[in-house]
Write a protein that holds these residues in place. Structure first.
Motif, short mmCIF file in Angstrom:
data_model
loop_
_atom_site.label_atom_id
_atom_site.label_comp_id
_atom_site.label_asym_id
_atom_site.label_seq_id
_atom_site.Cartn_x
_atom_site.Cartn_y
_atom_site.Cartn_z
N UNK A 116 0.92 -0.89 -0.20
CA UNK A 116 0.04 -0.04 -0.41
C UNK A 116 1.13 1.14 0.06
N UNK A 117 1.73 1.11 -0.52
CA UNK A 117 2.79 2.44 -0.42
C UNK A 117 2.45 3.31 -1.65
N UNK A 118 2.24 2.11 -2.58
CA UNK A 118 2.47 2.76 -4.27
C UNK A 118 0.90 2.42 -4.79
N UNK A 119 -0.25 3.07 -5.81
CA UNK A 119 -1.52 3.00 -5.24
C UNK A 119 -1.24 2.25 -6.99
N UNK A 120 -1.76 0.79 -7.64
CA UNK A 120 -1.02 0.06 -8.60
C UNK A 120 -2.20 0.45 -9.56
N UNK A 121 -1.96 0.52 -10.92
CA UNK A 121 -2.91 1.83 -12.33
C UNK A 121 -4.30 0.37 -11.93
N UNK A 122 -3.95 -1.16 -12.04
CA UNK A 122 -4.58 -1.87 -11.71
C UNK A 122 -4.45 -2.66 -10.79
N UNK A 123 -6.07 -3.61 -10.20
CA UNK A 123 -5.30 -4.55 -9.24
C UNK A 123 -5.58 -4.01 -8.64
N UNK A 124 -5.38 -5.21 -7.02
CA UNK A 124 -5.63 -5.10 -5.68
C UNK A 124 -4.80 -5.67 -5.03
N UNK A 125 -4.55 -5.88 -4.02
CA UNK A 125 -4.63 -6.61 -3.01
C UNK A 125 -4.69 -6.61 -1.33
N UNK A 126 -4.74 -7.69 -0.33
CA UNK A 126 -5.56 -6.93 0.50
C UNK A 126 -4.41 -8.35 1.42
N UNK A 127 -4.59 -7.34 2.26
CA UNK A 127 -3.82 -7.78 3.47
C UNK A 127 -4.27 -8.61 4.93
N UNK A 128 -4.82 -9.22 5.21
CA UNK A 128 -5.23 -9.85 6.28
C UNK A 128 -6.75 -9.13 6.71
N UNK A 129 -7.21 -9.34 5.08
CA UNK A 129 -8.45 -9.59 5.16
C UNK A 129 -8.71 -7.66 4.66
N UNK A 130 -7.71 -6.95 4.87
CA UNK A 130 -8.08 -5.44 4.10
C UNK A 130 -7.75 -5.35 3.51
N UNK A 131 -8.06 -3.98 2.56
CA UNK A 131 -7.63 -3.57 1.36
C UNK A 131 -6.13 -3.14 1.57
N UNK A 132 -5.20 -3.39 0.71
CA UNK A 132 -4.02 -2.35 1.17
C UNK A 132 -3.71 -1.05 1.03
N UNK A 133 -4.72 -0.63 0.08
CA UNK A 133 -5.33 0.47 -0.84
C UNK A 133 -6.66 1.39 -1.17
N UNK A 134 -7.31 2.07 -0.44
CA UNK A 134 -6.81 2.96 0.34
C UNK A 134 -5.68 2.47 1.69
N UNK A 135 -4.84 3.50 2.23
CA UNK A 135 -3.82 2.64 3.83
C UNK A 135 -5.07 3.36 4.33
N UNK A 136 -4.99 2.09 5.54
CA UNK A 136 -5.84 2.39 6.66
C UNK A 136 -4.82 1.65 8.22
N UNK A 137 -4.72 3.07 8.77
CA UNK A 137 -4.01 2.86 10.11
C UNK A 137 -3.91 2.39 10.73
N UNK A 138 -5.04 1.30 11.16
CA UNK A 138 -5.58 -0.06 11.52
C UNK A 138 -4.58 -1.12 10.79
N UNK A 139 -4.36 -0.96 9.83
CA UNK A 139 -3.41 -2.33 8.83
C UNK A 139 -2.61 -1.93 9.00
N UNK A 140 -1.97 -0.29 8.93
CA UNK A 140 -0.59 -0.22 9.22
C UNK A 140 0.29 -0.79 10.49
#
Ligand SMILES: Nc1ncnc2c1ncn2[C@@H]1O[C@H](COP(=O)(O)OP(=O)(O)OP(=O)(O)O)[C@@H](O)[C@H]1O
Length: 244
Positions: free
Chosen positions: A55-79
């Motif tokens: 979640x340090x960079x915004x993808x042009x396409x696609x998505x990533x989930x970390x521990x069940x939460x989206x990595x973008x946009x960043x959330x302080x809870x996930x960080x």
């Protein structure tokens, strides 16, 4: 369907810089508790992939989930639940090793005792009063790893953590990473050292030119391709010699 039980669920990530398609449709999953390696030669797209996933960079396409939460946009809870080893250049200016890690600890709400313990774990207690710009490359590397681990994250990302370390420091770091992983933490690292990946990782993703060519436990990849080692696997997959 997003896999909420996975540590990482990355789907069809793409990132272009001008004419360079750095990441070209990358999909992979990492299970919780796994030690996962992304390996490939310089310019393969490992760092960019990691940055998209973190979640340090915004993808042009696609998505990533970390521990069940989206990595973008960043959330302080996930960080708070993930640890990212930043380059030594991301240190706060003119602080000693101890002041650096105490600052990271304060940001994450970790105790000063925990910060001192991490400094000790990476073998920097003796250097605690040395300013970061006076540390050797390997010492700075270990400090950056200690800072990434100070809040005891569930998921840790390390980008080429052993590059520039001498053989003894590399082995110490391997022990440290194995120790973290053995407590159930998920560890993801990028490396261009095939031996390191073979030794540490439960599974590796072999990357070249922005794509993942193959994923599996190192021993399985070697066996499936009738190869002698991971370098050989790379040669067979790409038709090119692997060069560091
Ligand atoms: N900020 C950027 N601007 C423009 N091009 C970039 C940028 N970052 C990376 N690239 C290019 O994207 C491609 C992938 O780079 P990336 O750093 O992700 O690869 P890597 O596998 O991590 O390589 P290395 O092992 O050398 O760090 C390379 O061709 C690189 O030159």
């Amino acid at each position: 369907m997003i896999d909420n039980t996975a540590a990482i669920d990355a789907r069809d990530l793409r990132k272009r810089y001008g004419d360079v398609q750095a990441v070209d449709g990358v999909t992979f999953q990492v299970a919780r508790g796994e030690f996962y390696g992304i390996l490939g030669p310089n310019g393969a797209g490992k760092t960019t992939t990691l940055e998209l996933v973190e979640g340090l960079r915004q993808p042009d396409e696609g998505s990533a989930h970390l521990l069940g939460e989206p990595s973008w946009p960043r959330s302080t809870r996930l960080l708070r639940r993930i640890g990212v080893q930043l380059q030594a250049s991301a240190f706060f200016e003119k602080l000693t090793a101890r002041e650096q890690i105490h600052t990271f600890a304060a940001l994450y709400g970790a105790s000063r005792e925990r910060a001192d313990a991490m400094l000790d774990t990476v073998g920097l207690t003796e250097k605690r009063n040395v300013r970061d710009d006076k540390l050797s490359g390997g010492q700075a590397q270990r400090l950056s790893i200690a800072c990434a681990l100070v809040h005891d994250p569930e998921l840790v990302f390390l980008d080429e953590p052993t590059t520039g370390l001498d053989p003894q420091a590399r082995r110490n770091l391997w022990d440290l990473l194995r120790g973290i992983n053995s407590t159930g933490r998920t560890v993801v690292l990028t490396t261009h050292y095939m031996d390191e990946a073979e030794l540490l990782c439960d599974r590796v993703a072999i990357m070249d030119a922005g794509r993942i060519l193959r994923v599996g436990p190192p021993a399985d990849l070697i066996r499936e391709l009738g190869a002698n080692n991971l370098e050989d696997v790379f040669l067979q997959l790409t038709g090119r010699e692997y060069r560091e």
